[in-house]
Design an enzyme around this catalytic site. Structure first.
Site, mmCIF file in Angstrom:
data_model
loop_
_atom_site.group_PDB
_atom_site.id
_atom_site.type_symbol
_atom_site.label_atom_id
_atom_site.label_comp_id
_atom_site.label_asym_id
_atom_site.label_seq_id
_atom_site.Cartn_x
_atom_site.Cartn_y
_atom_site.Cartn_z
ATOM 1 N N HIS A 32 0.826 -1.201 0.000
ATOM 2 C CA HIS A 32 0.000 0.000 0.000
ATOM 3 C C HIS A 32 0.867 1.262 0.000
ATOM 4 C CE1 HIS A 32 -2.285 -3.321 1.755
ATOM 5 N NE2 HIS A 32 -3.377 -2.719 1.351
ATOM 6 N N GLY A 121 -3.566 -3.611 11.485
ATOM 7 C CA GLY A 121 -4.019 -4.071 10.174
ATOM 8 C C GLY A 121 -5.526 -4.244 10.200
ATOM 9 N N LEU A 123 -8.513 -2.765 10.926
ATOM 10 C CA LEU A 123 -8.702 -1.330 11.125
ATOM 11 C C LEU A 123 -9.458 -1.016 12.414
ATOM 12 C CD1 LEU A 123 -9.491 -0.354 7.422
ATOM 13 C CD2 LEU A 123 -7.321 -0.128 8.646
ATOM 14 N N HIS A 263 -4.074 3.278 -3.279
ATOM 15 C CA HIS A 263 -4.295 2.692 -1.953
ATOM 16 C C HIS A 263 -3.532 1.389 -1.751
ATOM 17 C CE1 HIS A 263 -6.275 0.965 1.583
ATOM 18 N NE2 HIS A 263 -6.222 -0.151 0.888
ATOM 19 N N SER A 381 -22.019 -9.376 37.983
ATOM 20 C CA SER A 381 -22.254 -10.702 37.406
ATOM 21 C C SER A 381 -20.954 -11.435 37.111
ATOM 22 C CB SER A 381 -23.038 -10.579 36.094
ATOM 23 O OG SER A 381 -24.281 -9.973 36.324
ATOM 24 N N GLU A 408 -17.594 -4.017 24.886
ATOM 25 C CA GLU A 408 -16.803 -5.248 24.998
ATOM 26 C C GLU A 408 -15.568 -5.223 24.103
ATOM 27 O OE1 GLU A 408 -20.083 -5.189 24.380
ATOM 28 O OE2 GLU A 408 -21.023 -6.102 26.135
ATOM 29 N N ASP A 466 -32.190 -16.422 31.172
ATOM 30 C CA ASP A 466 -31.966 -15.402 30.139
ATOM 31 C C ASP A 466 -32.096 -15.968 28.727
ATOM 32 O OD1 ASP A 466 -31.809 -13.036 31.493
ATOM 33 O OD2 ASP A 466 -29.634 -13.088 31.756
ATOM 34 N N HIS A 470 -28.394 -15.460 25.427
ATOM 35 C CA HIS A 470 -27.349 -15.300 26.429
ATOM 36 C C HIS A 470 -26.585 -16.590 26.725
ATOM 37 C CE1 HIS A 470 -29.071 -11.411 26.875
ATOM 38 N NE2 HIS A 470 -28.398 -11.108 27.973
#
Ligand SMILES: Cc1ncc(C[n+]2csc(CCOP(=O)(O)OP(=O)(O)O)c2C)c(N)n1
Ligand SMILES: [Mg+2]
Length: 669
Positions: A32, A121, A123, A263, A381, A408, A466, A470
């Protein structure tokens, strides 16, 4: 702008990056060139005037960290490291860009080159790791003071990094924590692979970052004075900064610059020649004129005095040894001597393994001041916070618990950055089912050999009501597929403590603890004299009658396996119970050990059975195809845990008769 009248100006120095980049891509016929050519002027200002580093000692603890989040532009960082005088890459390494023997891999790999702080790498992840590094920097600063820890984290992000969702999570966290040591450059070239960014986006990135609580500056990414003005402004501002650098991708290529053609493909011989002409760069490929080379080397020596002064302070620092221990990632001696497991043997407990993890952490956090816990909004939890941990906040970075919020992926990527920065051992929790939200970062923890501990609770249908959204089903086996990730599923409080110890002792990779919501009785009732989980699998109970069956189970299903063994033994069928908390560790054992636990006998003589409340695919590895596999090859359901175990046939009453039938069937042949 010149360093002095005899040295080449910044544009000429930047052209050295452009030439190396286009020539390396040309030689590899892959890579690139556009991004390094576009950001060469910004990078030149950063590396010749601002970045604190010492190519002679790339691991200097108080160096600035530089993260090329737009990792496809790898020739930018390879050029910079070479030019400023790092031992590697050599010019031959660059000549062999993207070839097997060269450390100049397609994308920058932290394990191949000093000066590459993290692997980039995918992104957006570099940006998020930079945020983690900025957290670690402020934390270590709060603990050890300005004299030992006082540096910045610089990142270059492309349009792609700023489109990826993870930058939203990471930037939100950085703004909240007011991580002013982080300065990110946005390569604002309005081009991605498919063409103009207008094809796919119309958001106001500057306004978005301002809304996160960042300072935002703009500059002309090809004008030194403009770049430096923005940089000075960013340094002066106490908030994290985003500098939007208006650039032209492939700058210098007369027929291709400003277009996506630059690019990700070699420019081609004719265009390379035309670019040389346009830039006034007449040198042969991979050849640098002395004055340019000297000016870059000189720039690489810029921080030597700062480094010397730091070393002086370090040599006289009261807490020198402790600082070095933490930065080098060595555990304190006291860790091995904890009597915690002995106390469990003396007083067995029936607790969920998530609770057992909290109990183990109570002992660990007291002995290891370098742990920094956290959770993606499931603290109560995941049981990740121990009583003495104070939150790490914008007003007190010395805290050892991070409220990551419902982020997360951002949490996992930040933990990678923290681990790679050094000085801290991050662990963080969420539900195992949301490991999917962390997965790209878990994969990078493993690839980068980063010591991150994932505390993933609610690890099966055992979480109950749940329901299937879950309840992890395929997660354990899909995580076991990731190389260099140790997935642990402990069966009780003793195994949980053992697995925690193994996770912390492994300096060269991540670990994931899969823990239950539901209570489990303690199955380890005798002092073992060693960490049995270190073997990955071990014989928890040997057959009393003549052995016909080996029951292999993990986590919450180990107690079921023990009950099955009781029922079989009552009928005169001998059954070993093997607890297998970690496949990868077992697979790494010597043949003799593996043969002892799982003897390679004909299936007629010995039936192997696996019990795990998840997908059975993969368990053939240990049961062989003729063995039996009890698990769940479908989504779960919403109900109390005990009802679900009954409904899906994961009880001793349901399993034992099937084993008896299989043995009778074998005997009939
Ligand atoms: C997560 C992820 N998705 C897709 C890619 C493939 N990819 C590499 S570069 C790129 C375009 C990025 O555009 P930008 O950041 O603007 O880079 P520029 O073209 O300006 O160099 C894409 C889609 C990737 N590396 N990572
Ligand atoms: Mg772009």
């Amino acid at each position: 702008m010149s360093i002095d009248s005899r040295t080449p100006d910044s544009r000429l120095m930047a052209n050295a990056i452009r030439a190396l980049s286009m020539d390396a891509v040309e030689a590899a016929n892959s890579g690139h060139p556009g991004m390094p050519m576009g950001m060469a002027d910004v990078a030149t200002q950063l590396f010749t005037k601002y970045l604190k580093h010492d190519p002679q000692d790339p691991g200097w603890h108080d160096r600035d960290r530089f993260v090329l989040s737009a990792g496809h532009g790898s020739m930018l960082i390879y050029s910079l490291l070479h030019l400023t005088g790092y031992e590697r890459p050599t010019i031959d390494d660059i000549r062999n860009f993207r070839k097997l023997a060269s450390p100049c891999a397609g994308h920058p790999e932290n394990f191949l080159l000093d000066g590459v702080e993290c692997t980039t790498g995918p992104l957006g992840q570099g940006f998020a790791m930079a945020v983690g590094m900025a957290i670690a920097e402020r934390h270590m600063n709060a603990v050890f003071g300005d004299e030992l820890v006082d540096h910045r984290i610089w990142a270059i992000a492309g349009d792609g990094c700023l489109m990826e969702g993870v930058n939203h999570e990471a930037a939100g966290l950085a703004g909240h924590l007011k991580l002013g040591r982080m300065i990110a450059f946005w390569d604002d070239n309005s081009i991605t692979i498919d063409g103009a960014t207008s094809l796919s986006t119309s958001e106001d990135i500057a306004a978005r970052y301002a809304a996160y609580g960042w300072h935002v500056a703009q500059c002309d990414g090809h004008e030194s004075a403009s770049i430096c003005a923005a940089l000075d402004e960013a340094i002066a501002d106490p908030r994290p900064s985003l500098i939007a650098c208006k650039t032209i991708i492939g700058f210098g290529s007369p027929n291709k610059q400003g277009t996506h053609a630059t690019h990700g493909a070699a420019l081609g011989a004719d265009e390379v020649a035309a670019t040389r002409e346009a830039l006034g760069w007449s040198h042969e490929p991979f050849t640098l004129p002395d004055d340019v080379r000297d000016a870059w080397r000189e720039a690489g020596r810029r921080s030597q005095t700062k480094h010397r002064d730091w070393r002086e302070r370090f040599d006289h620092a009261d807490r020198r040894d402790e600082f070095a221990r933490r930065m080098e990632g060595r555990l304190p001696e006291a860790f091995a001597k904890s009597g915690y497991i002995a106390s469990l043997i003396a007083n067995p407990v029936t607790v969920a393994t998530r609770k057992a993890s909290e109990m183990a952490l109570g002992a660990i956090n007291a002995l290891l001041p370098e742990t920094i816990g956290g959770s993606a909004d499931l603290t109560g939890s995941n049981n990740t916070k121990t009583k003495t941990q104070q939150p790490l906040t914008a007003v007190d970075y010395s805290g050892r618990y991070i409220y990551y919020g419902i982020r997360e992926f951002g949490m996992a990527a930040a933990m990678n950055g923290m681990a790679l920065h050094g000085g801290v051992i991050p662990y963080g929790g969420t539900f195992l089912v949301f490991a999917d939200y962390c997965r790209p970062a878990i994969r990078l923890s493993a690839l980068q050999q980063a010591r991150v501990v994932y505390v993933m609770t609610h690890d099966s249908i055992g979480l109950g009501e749940d329901g299937p959204t879950h309840q992890p089903v395929e997660h354990l086996n899909s995580l076991r597929l990731i190389p260099n990730l140790d997935v642990y599923r402990p069966a009780d409080a003793v195994e949980t403590a053992e697995c925690w110890a193994l996770a912390l002792e492994d300096r060269a990779g991540p670990s994931l603890l899969a823990l239950t919501r539901q209570n489990l009785r303690q199955v380890r009732l005798e002092e073992a004299g060693e960490n049995l989980c270190a073997r990955g699998a071990y014989r928890l109970r040997a057959a009393a009658s003549r052995r016909r069956v080996i029951l292999i189970a993990t986590g919450s299903e180990v107690e079921i396996a023990l009950d099955v063994a009781d029922m079989l033994e009552a009928g005169g069928i001998g059954a070993d119970v093997v607890s297998m908390p970690c496949w990868s560790r077992f697979d790494a054992q010597p043949d003799a050990y593996r043969d002892d636990i799982l003897p390679d006998m004909q299936p007629e003589a010995l039936l192997r059975v696996s019990i795990e409340a998840g997908t059975t695919m993969g368990w053939e590895r240990y049961t062989m195809t003729l063995g039996l596999r009890f698990g769940l090859d479908r989504f779960g359901a919403s109900a109390p845990a005990a009802d679900l175990y009954r409904h899906f046939g994961l009880t001793a009453d349901a399993i034992a008769p099937q084993i008896v039938a299989a043995i009778e069937h074998m005997g009939a042949h």
